[in-house]
Design a protein around this motif. Structure first.
Motif, short mmCIF file in Angstrom:
data_model
loop_
_atom_site.label_atom_id
_atom_site.label_comp_id
_atom_site.label_asym_id
_atom_site.label_seq_id
_atom_site.Cartn_x
_atom_site.Cartn_y
_atom_site.Cartn_z
N SER A 173 0.46 -1.41 -0.01
CA SER A 173 -0.27 -0.28 0.01
C SER A 173 0.35 1.00 -0.42
N THR A 174 2.47 0.96 0.43
CA THR A 174 2.32 2.92 0.78
C THR A 174 3.57 2.47 -1.20
N ARG A 200 2.22 6.17 -2.56
CA ARG A 200 3.63 6.90 -3.80
C ARG A 200 2.67 7.26 -5.17
N ALA A 201 2.53 5.92 -5.17
CA ALA A 201 2.48 6.13 -7.13
C ALA A 201 0.67 7.72 -7.30
N PHE A 202 0.46 6.87 -6.50
CA PHE A 202 -0.35 8.00 -6.25
C PHE A 202 0.17 9.63 -5.97
N VAL A 203 0.48 10.04 -4.92
CA VAL A 203 1.19 10.76 -4.55
C VAL A 203 1.62 11.52 -5.17
N ASP A 204 1.99 10.92 -6.63
CA ASP A 204 2.78 11.32 -8.01
C ASP A 204 2.65 11.79 -8.79
N GLU A 205 1.23 11.33 -8.84
CA GLU A 205 0.57 11.82 -9.96
C GLU A 205 -0.44 12.84 -9.88
#
Length: 64
Positions: free
Chosen positions: A16-17, A21-26
């Protein structure tokens, strides 16, 4: 299989981390406003107005 080892060596069994992180980067940058569509909101307002009009008409006919 995805690499679930974080940079500090802590094991994240669900990964989930990395997904977070992928969500935040997008996420859109602070200088770029997110696009907001008014279509669904306008349709919702028109639908509510229509329901109120129908209920008012039924009440008017019932009390007539």
């Amino acid at each position: 299989m995805a690499n679930t080892q974080g940079p500090q060596g802590h094991h994240d069994p669900a990964g989930s981390t990395q997904m977070f992180r992928a969500f935040v980067d997008e996420a859109p940058k602070a200088g770029q406003p997110a696009a907001t569509g008014g279509g669904p909101r306008i349709g919702l307002i028109i639908g509510i107005v229509a329901v109120v009009a129908v209920v008012a008409a039924v009440a008017w006919l019932a009390l007539k």
